[in-house]
Motif scaffolding. Structure first.
Motif, short mmCIF file in Angstrom:
data_model
loop_
_atom_site.label_atom_id
_atom_site.label_comp_id
_atom_site.label_asym_id
_atom_site.label_seq_id
_atom_site.Cartn_x
_atom_site.Cartn_y
_atom_site.Cartn_z
N ILE A 142 0.81 -1.22 0.00
CA ILE A 142 0.00 0.00 0.00
C ILE A 142 0.85 1.28 0.00
O ILE A 142 0.61 2.17 -0.82
CB ILE A 142 -1.00 -0.02 1.18
CG1 ILE A 142 -2.12 -1.03 0.88
CG2 ILE A 142 -1.60 1.37 1.42
CD1 ILE A 142 -3.09 -1.23 2.02
N ILE A 196 -8.90 3.47 -5.34
CA ILE A 196 -9.02 2.53 -4.22
C ILE A 196 -10.40 1.90 -4.19
O ILE A 196 -10.55 0.69 -3.99
CB ILE A 196 -8.71 3.25 -2.89
CG1 ILE A 196 -7.22 3.61 -2.83
CG2 ILE A 196 -9.10 2.40 -1.69
CD1 ILE A 196 -6.85 4.54 -1.69
N TYR A 244 -8.08 -4.17 2.28
CA TYR A 244 -7.40 -3.12 1.51
C TYR A 244 -8.07 -1.78 1.71
O TYR A 244 -7.43 -0.76 1.99
CB TYR A 244 -7.41 -3.52 0.03
CG TYR A 244 -6.95 -2.45 -0.92
CD1 TYR A 244 -5.62 -2.05 -0.95
CD2 TYR A 244 -7.85 -1.85 -1.80
CE1 TYR A 244 -5.20 -1.07 -1.85
CE2 TYR A 244 -7.43 -0.88 -2.69
CZ TYR A 244 -6.11 -0.49 -2.71
OH TYR A 244 -5.70 0.48 -3.58
N CYS A 280 -6.46 1.41 3.86
CA CYS A 280 -6.27 2.70 3.20
C CYS A 280 -7.00 3.82 3.94
O CYS A 280 -6.48 4.95 4.05
CB CYS A 280 -6.75 2.63 1.76
SG CYS A 280 -5.69 1.67 0.65
N VAL A 325 1.87 -2.58 6.44
CA VAL A 325 2.19 -1.18 6.18
C VAL A 325 3.34 -0.73 7.07
O VAL A 325 4.29 -0.07 6.62
CB VAL A 325 0.95 -0.29 6.41
CG1 VAL A 325 1.33 1.19 6.31
CG2 VAL A 325 -0.15 -0.61 5.41
#
Length: 412
Positions: A78, A99, A201, A205, A263
């Motif tokens: 990401i 996204i 995901y 985000c 991340v």
């Protein structure tokens, strides 16, 4: 996302950093193991640790760590993908649109796979295997990265529109019969692994992007996510079983927790903030320390249970700690020592992951459509079954390698 091509990292200066081989290798190895264990699941007479641990048992096996590895590598991708996209187009509106579309695309693929065997042939007027193949063919036509697309724009546009139309038609005609005899449409309660990746995901985000300029933000996000997961597993917080993810895409927080840990690890090794740790020794020190903290936290939360099926925080954190240590080792081997030839067999699965992911399902749907049962009834016990799973995995990876060499790949 996990199935995206990472290519190279692009910093805000638009300079390209060297390719991070360990990310492709980690993703490729995870894909290889996934194909193997999925095929092995139908083999009987093997030790308990070769299967998923039952939901009512407080235990986890290496099989239970495959899906978390996907979530972890999804998270690692990401920061790189976000920085690369913003360097090309600084519009955050465009970023969030991308996204959202990527999340929806993964969810659509997941719904195809989870409904593939549930269709009623009398209502959809075709065998379920054929429905699944046609729906996936539409997806492949729509999301294919076409070679020389710029020189064949009209042809590529026609193929994409054909694929989209095929998917829409397959969804429109789908019907299934419930146990009480009533007719229903697409089952959405469990969106398959790809759908779960879509929600992870999206939620990762949502948390990461607004706080991405703060170096410690990914690490700090892990605290409320772990607490929330613990409270859900302790039944202090309850969510509806049906449509829960659609109302609250975080679920019990476990998937987002694992992805956010990816991340954070990316921040140490390859993200825009990785210059804070300039040497491998400093990177490895922080990564190993990070892994130790997560493993200790997992141990402390053991009373809440250890289970992939129940998505407990201990399962999540044990998987995170293991993934951090594995990636640190791969980074040292592939990006520090530059020993990459040994992993050549897994590279196609790592760089063309989405297509590789769909290949086993396409095979299963095809042999079901043809009525071939021999492979399911033979070599289905003990060591012969293990050999069968190994041969099947090797064949799928070989096909993926050929398709990748022919520049046939999927990318959302």
């Amino acid at each position: 996302m996990a199935t995206a091509q990472l290519g190279t990292q692009t910093a805000s200066t638009t300079l390209r950093a060297p390719r991070v081989f360990s990310i492709d290798v980690f993703r490729g190895l995870t894909m290889v193991v996934m194909i193997f264990v999925n095929n092995l699941a139908s083999v009987k007479g093997l030790p308990w640790w070769t299967y998923h641990a039952p939901g009512k048992v407080d235990a986890m096996t290496y099989v239970d760590m495959v899906f978390p590895a996907f979530l972890f590598i999804l998270g690692m991708a990401i920061p790189l993908a976000v920085e690369q996209r913003l360097s090309k187009d600084p519009s955050h509106t465009s970023l969030w649109k991308h996204i959202a579309l990527r999340s929806i695309s993964l969810l659509v693929l997941g719904l195809i796979l989870t409904n593939a065997g549930a269709g009623d042939p009398a209502l959809i007027h075709m065998p379920p295997g054929l429905w699944a193949i046609l729906a996936l063919l539409g997806a492949i036509l729509f999301w294919m990265v076409y070679p020389q697309a710029e020189t064949h724009k009209n042809l590529v546009k026609a193929l994409r529109l054909t694929g989209l139309a095929l998917m829409i038609v397959m969804f429109a005609i789908f019907r299934r019969t419930l146990k009480d005899g009533s007719v229903a449409w697409i089952r959405t309660a469990y969106p398959e692994i790809l759908g779960l990746l879509a929600f992870a995901y999206l939620t990762t985000c949502l948390l990461y992007i607004p706080t991405r300029r703060w170096r410690w933000a990914p690490f700090l996000w892990l605290i409320p996510l772990t607490v929330f997961c613990a409270l859900c597993c302790a039944h202090w917080i309850e969510f509806p079983r049906h449509a829960g993810l659609y109302l609250w895409p975080f679920g019990n927080g476990s998937d987002t927790l694992i992805s956010m840990a990816g991340v954070a690890t990316s921040t140490i090794f390859v993200g825009a903030q990785s210059h804070r740790w300039p040497t491998f020794r400093s990177k490895a020190t922080w990564a190993v320390g990070f892994a130790v903290v997560t493993l200790i936290a997992a141990l402390l939360l053991t009373p809440l249970g250890i289970s992939k099926i129940r998505a407990t925080p201990t399962w999540s954190l044990y998987s995170v700690g293991s993934s951090i240590l594995i990636f640190t080792l791969l980074y040292w081997i592939c990006d520090v020592r530059h020993h990459t030839r040994w992993a050549a067999f897994a590279r196609p699965a790592g760089s063309n992951t989405l297509l590789t992911y769909l290949l086993p399902d396409l095979w299963y749907f095809a042999i079901s459509l043809l009525g071939i049962t021999w492979l399911r009834t033979h070599f289905a016990w003990g060591m012969p079954g293990v050999i069968r799973a190994m041969v099947f995995t090797a064949c799928i990876i070989a096909v993926a390698a050929v398709l990748t060499r022919l520049k046939l790949r999927l990318q959302l």
